[in-house]
Design an enzyme around this catalytic site. Sequence first.
Site, mmCIF file in Angstrom:
data_model
loop_
_atom_site.group_PDB
_atom_site.id
_atom_site.type_symbol
_atom_site.label_atom_id
_atom_site.label_comp_id
_atom_site.label_asym_id
_atom_site.label_seq_id
_atom_site.Cartn_x
_atom_site.Cartn_y
_atom_site.Cartn_z
ATOM 1 N N GLU A 209 0.559 -1.266 -0.337
ATOM 2 C CA GLU A 209 -0.367 0.149 0.362
ATOM 3 C C GLU A 209 0.777 1.664 -0.732
ATOM 4 O OE1 GLU A 209 -3.256 -0.004 -0.178
ATOM 5 O OE2 GLU A 209 -3.757 -2.225 -0.271
ATOM 6 N N CYS A 243 -2.463 9.421 2.360
ATOM 7 C CA CYS A 243 -2.072 8.984 1.244
ATOM 8 C C CYS A 243 -2.702 9.319 -0.004
ATOM 9 C CB CYS A 243 -1.908 7.662 0.947
ATOM 10 S SG CYS A 243 -2.958 6.772 2.129
HETATM 11 P P1 NAD Z 1 8.030 4.352 5.340
HETATM 12 O O1 NAD Z 1 8.321 3.735 3.645
HETATM 13 O O2 NAD Z 1 9.109 5.434 5.515
HETATM 14 O O3 NAD Z 1 7.856 3.875 6.150
HETATM 15 C C1 NAD Z 1 6.892 2.889 6.087
HETATM 16 C C2 NAD Z 1 7.864 1.317 7.548
HETATM 17 O O4 NAD Z 1 8.538 1.092 6.887
HETATM 18 C C3 NAD Z 1 7.714 2.214 8.324
HETATM 19 O O5 NAD Z 1 7.005 1.045 9.452
HETATM 20 C C4 NAD Z 1 9.225 2.112 8.853
HETATM 21 O O6 NAD Z 1 10.014 2.069 9.897
HETATM 22 C C5 NAD Z 1 9.917 1.367 7.926
HETATM 23 N N1 NAD Z 1 11.072 1.432 6.696
HETATM 24 C C6 NAD Z 1 11.454 2.813 6.522
HETATM 25 N N2 NAD Z 1 13.218 2.654 5.978
HETATM 26 C C7 NAD Z 1 13.041 1.330 6.235
HETATM 27 C C8 NAD Z 1 13.762 0.911 5.317
HETATM 28 N N3 NAD Z 1 14.885 1.620 4.353
HETATM 29 N N4 NAD Z 1 14.008 -0.480 5.167
HETATM 30 C C9 NAD Z 1 12.673 -0.954 6.100
HETATM 31 N N5 NAD Z 1 11.752 -0.308 6.411
HETATM 32 C C10 NAD Z 1 11.974 0.736 6.544
HETATM 33 O O7 NAD Z 1 6.903 5.365 5.116
HETATM 34 P P2 NAD Z 1 6.432 6.171 5.711
HETATM 35 O O8 NAD Z 1 7.230 7.673 5.738
HETATM 36 O O9 NAD Z 1 6.038 6.275 7.265
HETATM 37 O O10 NAD Z 1 5.204 6.769 4.991
HETATM 38 C C11 NAD Z 1 4.833 7.656 3.809
HETATM 39 C C12 NAD Z 1 4.428 6.797 2.668
HETATM 40 O O11 NAD Z 1 3.175 6.164 2.769
HETATM 41 C C13 NAD Z 1 3.922 7.684 1.653
HETATM 42 O O12 NAD Z 1 4.627 7.667 0.460
HETATM 43 C C14 NAD Z 1 2.204 7.518 1.986
HETATM 44 O O13 NAD Z 1 1.721 8.016 1.022
HETATM 45 C C15 NAD Z 1 2.197 6.299 2.211
HETATM 46 N N6 NAD Z 1 1.304 5.541 2.731
HETATM 47 C C16 NAD Z 1 0.251 5.339 1.988
HETATM 48 C C17 NAD Z 1 -0.894 4.414 2.445
HETATM 49 C C18 NAD Z 1 -1.540 4.071 2.177
HETATM 50 O O14 NAD Z 1 -2.655 2.700 1.849
HETATM 51 N N7 NAD Z 1 -1.559 3.102 0.472
HETATM 52 C C19 NAD Z 1 -1.455 5.118 3.922
HETATM 53 C C20 NAD Z 1 -0.034 5.707 4.402
HETATM 54 C C21 NAD Z 1 0.647 5.790 4.214
#
Ligand code: NAD
Length: 455
Positions: A209, A243
């Site tokens: 997602e 998002c």
């Molecule tokens: P992110 O990708 O930075 O982090 C998401 C998760 O991944 C967190 O739990 C984090 O701890 C982990 N993570 C971060 N870097 C990592 C790595 N290098 N290796 C492994 N795990 C890692 O995303 P975010 O900043 O928390 O969220 C924002 C993004 O999420 C935006 O792009 C938004 O559009 C998207 N989003 C999508 C939905 C949806 O339902 N499609 C919902 C909410 C947010």
Amino acid sequence: MSYQYLIQKQTAFFNSNKTKELGFRVQQLKKLKTLIKSSEKVLCDAIYKDFKKSEFDAYTTEIGLIYRDIDEAIKQLPEWSRRKRVSSGLLNFPAKSYIIPEPLGVCLIIGAWNYPFQLSLAPVVAAVAAGNTVVLKPSEIPSSSANAMAKLINENFPAEFFTVVEGGINETTELLNEKFDKIFFTGSTAVGKIVYQAAAKHLTPVTLELGGKSPAIVTRNCNLKATAKRLVWAKFLNAGQTCIAPDYILADESVKGELLSYMKEFIVQFDYSFDNNNYVQIINERNFNRLAELIDKKKIYFGGETDIQKHFIAPTILTDVTFEDKVMQEEIFGPILPVISYSDIDDVILKIKSRPKPLACYIFTNDSSLKNKLLNELSFGGGAVNDAMMHISNSNLPFGGIGASGTGSYHGEAGFKTFSHYKSILDKSFWLEPAIKYPPNTARKLSWLKWLMGN
Ligand code: NAD
């Protein structure tokens, strides 16, 4: 407990078949709801610390949605989990054919920070309803919310069935080295790729997602005042940290001026000042700085005020924006709304098609042939006509992205399906053994077989 041991324990519990009992699943879902209900204040206080989010918003955008998902799963579980009979065809006569939904096993759910409870627990509800065990890794960024959720779950559920692992990149990377039966990830497209690669090593099925730039298209033939009101609400809820928030507006040049002035009117009316309950702060300084740099001062139509001490960015509309501007190069994920005008809808279609497929798209129009043209020609995860974001509130609509905005979907029955395997069974009886498929192969048998196969 090492992650390897945790997964062994969950696997052993899954293999005990306990989670396959519908009664067990319903009991766990009810327990989760009771726990959240009894801790509503603790959870609301935690999310207030992270976002300055009001109780109103905490209920309507987080906790209330989890209750709804739990209630729906409990109600629909007998139907969703039922074996489905399908026709067997003449070729297999006499036989029954059916499809059995079965849980996948040990699931890893990784959450994003922007709606810390909802984005973590809604997939958990779907996974539990489908009969899985769960390791939940919420985002570490809203730390108070993550702590409160971990405490609530870990003190009340056995780790062999459902546990929360707190942590950031290191912990997630370690978890991803293990073999799960399903990974459900919510977050950025960049990290989605890392998760996908890690899952590929074990051939683990994945739901991603992700995010992206979701456009709102405002045509000349629509109710501009209602359009402006709905767009302002959708964009500035959670200070744009959603998002599926409209990332940018493509407005027909003949209505752009009027749309802008209505939007300004609603921003004032909704009173998004720092000291009331209608607005939240930017999650942290890193995101504050990233967003502040996207505000091109020469293009501010309204807003633009920032306060780093308070992590506050006022609802900001940018006008006369072009696709080349910095604000159009990445997902905004904050309270900045660029408006681009257009004169030819086919240019709009080409522009959107030339970019990664968005998670959402919103079409504001009363022109049904234009609406159908846009719905037919544009590819995106999901969306709304004459509204923005509210498609997420209908759990009959599978929610998910396409291409760079994600793969797979959830909510309602789609969530149950996401965490299930559909086992197909041909169930034969012994009372008839037609000779037709067995050697020796003759021309007569072939012509019978052709007939039976419908040719
Ligand atoms: P992110 O990708 O930075 O982090 C998401 C998760 O991944 C967190 O739990 C984090 O701890 C982990 N993570 C971060 N870097 C990592 C790595 N290098 N290796 C492994 N795990 C890692 O995303 P975010 O900043 O928390 O969220 C924002 C993004 O999420 C935006 O792009 C938004 O559009 C998207 N989003 C999508 C939905 C949806 O339902 N499609 C919902 C909410 C947010």
